[in-house]
Design an enzyme around this catalytic site. Structure first.
Site, mmCIF file in Angstrom:
data_model
loop_
_atom_site.group_PDB
_atom_site.id
_atom_site.type_symbol
_atom_site.label_atom_id
_atom_site.label_comp_id
_atom_site.label_asym_id
_atom_site.label_seq_id
_atom_site.Cartn_x
_atom_site.Cartn_y
_atom_site.Cartn_z
ATOM 1 N N ASP A 9 22.306 83.359 6.158
ATOM 2 C CA ASP A 9 21.384 84.450 6.460
ATOM 3 C C ASP A 9 19.953 83.954 6.282
ATOM 4 O OD1 ASP A 9 20.053 86.814 6.813
ATOM 5 O OD2 ASP A 9 21.295 87.975 5.446
ATOM 6 N N HIS A 29 17.406 85.818 6.928
ATOM 7 C CA HIS A 29 16.636 86.987 6.486
ATOM 8 C C HIS A 29 15.282 87.078 7.173
ATOM 9 C CE1 HIS A 29 18.724 88.254 2.475
ATOM 10 N NE2 HIS A 29 19.060 89.027 3.490
ATOM 11 N N GLU A 80 22.275 84.210 10.702
ATOM 12 C CA GLU A 80 21.865 85.612 10.804
ATOM 13 C C GLU A 80 20.347 85.739 10.730
ATOM 14 O OE1 GLU A 80 22.436 89.715 8.202
ATOM 15 O OE2 GLU A 80 24.042 88.210 8.241
ATOM 16 N N GLU A 130 20.869 94.317 11.681
ATOM 17 C CA GLU A 130 20.680 95.290 10.606
ATOM 18 C C GLU A 130 19.356 96.031 10.757
ATOM 19 O OE1 GLU A 130 19.401 93.400 6.598
ATOM 20 O OE2 GLU A 130 20.365 91.789 7.702
ATOM 21 N N ASP A 163 24.041 98.266 11.162
ATOM 22 C CA ASP A 163 24.426 98.812 9.862
ATOM 23 C C ASP A 163 24.725 100.291 10.040
ATOM 24 O OD1 ASP A 163 24.161 100.114 7.228
ATOM 25 O OD2 ASP A 163 23.560 98.124 6.537
ATOM 26 N N HIS A 173 26.888 95.037 9.539
ATOM 27 C CA HIS A 173 26.157 94.750 8.308
ATOM 28 C C HIS A 173 26.477 95.847 7.305
ATOM 29 C CE1 HIS A 173 22.394 95.148 5.828
ATOM 30 N NE2 HIS A 173 22.451 93.835 5.842
#
Length: 383
Positions: free
Chosen positions: A181, A183, A207, A233, A256, A283
């Protein structure tokens, strides 16, 4: 049919926001509207939506969704869509409980009998990663996700990326798959280098290699790597996802369920994704109600790939430790074996909420503050 009689919400530790809807005949449904770091904003939105839909037929899920989304001119975004998610999930739970069937039966029935899952591991030092991965293996997981990097600047020394490759190699050596991830921490110059360095080691996916608002950068990166790119997400509707699907810049869509308008909108996003040969891996590092809703989605969705869950992640607060086994009575539903969880067969969402615990914790639970960190130069960096 019966009309909606009450809508309540409960702020609970460690960072979750639950929604309870009752109809005039006493039927009950639970949802989750968690939006980390923005709890009070979602609560305010729920106050507004409650005034709008009290008295509506509880079975009119799609009409209620459209009313919440469209009746107000301004639409979309994380706050509105998270509040709407809590309502939508609760209405689906209520309806399936009233009909005495598992929720997935209302979504077309089961297409699988077990659900592939993965969990998160923290830590950045090699020995921490190895220990955490071994713990997840002992809990039944065969796939994990971890941070791709620590703090990385706009253009940093390439050696800053070497630790990412080392951590991936450690997990792979244990016989596990690993997703990384980003982020959105990396900017394009570093993301390109890291994707190339990781490629020979075959990560499960990467991700948010860039922030979702850098659509053109993600498209460019997707043309430079064979690693599957996942994101979603921070996409809150099918309209947010549309451009990534149209230009083939994403391989795995990750909405999500607590942020994207609930079960109703996640199903629409999945149907769009299937038309572009894109898988869906929801997510969900959130609470047990959101995760249960994801499980119902997974059981009934053909292009579902794998489900994130926070089993084994413990949140320490000033008044105790919490995880996804809190607030539900039938805790055994989270049993993971060889990387899978058996499909739920209980009515509704398949989890039984411990309302006594929810109400008790909600009396004193504070809002979860926005999270992040600063770089060595004092500037704000991505969480």
């Amino acid at each position: 049919m019966a009309k909606i009689a009450s809508i309540e919400y409960f702020r609970v530790l460690p960072r979750w926001l639950f929604v309870k809807i009752c109809d005039e005949k006493g039927n009950v449904g639970w949802g989750e509207a968690t939006l980390e770091g923005h709890t009070q904003a979602v609560e305010g939105c729920l106050d507004a939506l409650r005034g709008r839909i009290l008295g509506y037929e509880a079975d009119a899920i799609e009409h209620i969704w459209q009313t919440c989304y469209r009746l107000g001119f301004y639409r979309g975004g994380p706050v509105l869509m998270s509040a709407l998610a809590g309502i939508d999930i609760a209405l689906w739970d209520l309806k399936s409980r009233r009909l005495n069937v598992p929720l997935y039966q209302l979504l077309g029935g089961a297409v699988r009998h077990k659900i592939k899952v993965y969990s998160w591991i923290g830590g950045d030092r090699p020995r921490d990663i190895e220990a955490a991965a071994k713990e997840r293996w002992s809990q039944g997981f065969r796939t994990i996700k971890m941070n791709a990097t620590e703090d990385v600047d706009w253009l940093d020394a390439p050696k800053a990326l070497e630790a990412s490759v080392d951590r991936l190699k450690i997990v792979k050596a244990l016989g596990m798959d690993a997703a990384l991830d980003f982020h959105g921490r990396l900017h394009k110059p570093m993301a390109k280098q890291l994707a190339k360095a990781l490629e020979p080691h075959h990560p499960f996916f990467i991700e948010e290699p860039l922030l979702s608002e850098h659509h053109e950068g993600i498209k460019q990166l997707s043309q430079l790597t064979t690693i599957p790119i996942a994101l979603g997400e921070r996409l809150y509707s099918r309209w947010d996802a549309k451009r990534f699907l149209q230009d083939s810049s994403v391989d795995i869509l990750q909405p999500d369920i607590s942020h994207c308008g609930g079960i109703s909108e996640m199903r629409r996003m999945a149907a769009m994704a299937e038309a572009y040969d894109v898988a869906v891996a929801p997510h969900c590092p959130l609470g047990p109600i959101a995760l249960a809703a994801c499980m119902q989605f997974a059981i009934s969705t053909s292009n579902f790939a794998i489900q994130e869950m926070s089993l084994g992640i413990h949140y320490n607060t000033e008044i105790g430790e919490y995880d996804i086994t809190n607030y539900i009575i039938n805790k055994d539903v989270w049993t993971v074996k060889d990387g899978y969880i058996d499909a739920f067969h209980g009515i509704g969402l398949g989890v039984e909420v411990d309302e006594v615990e929810v109400r008790e914790v909600a009396k004193t639970a504070p809002p979860w503050p926005p999270k992040g960190f600063t770089g060595p130069d004092g500037s704000i960096r991505e969480w």
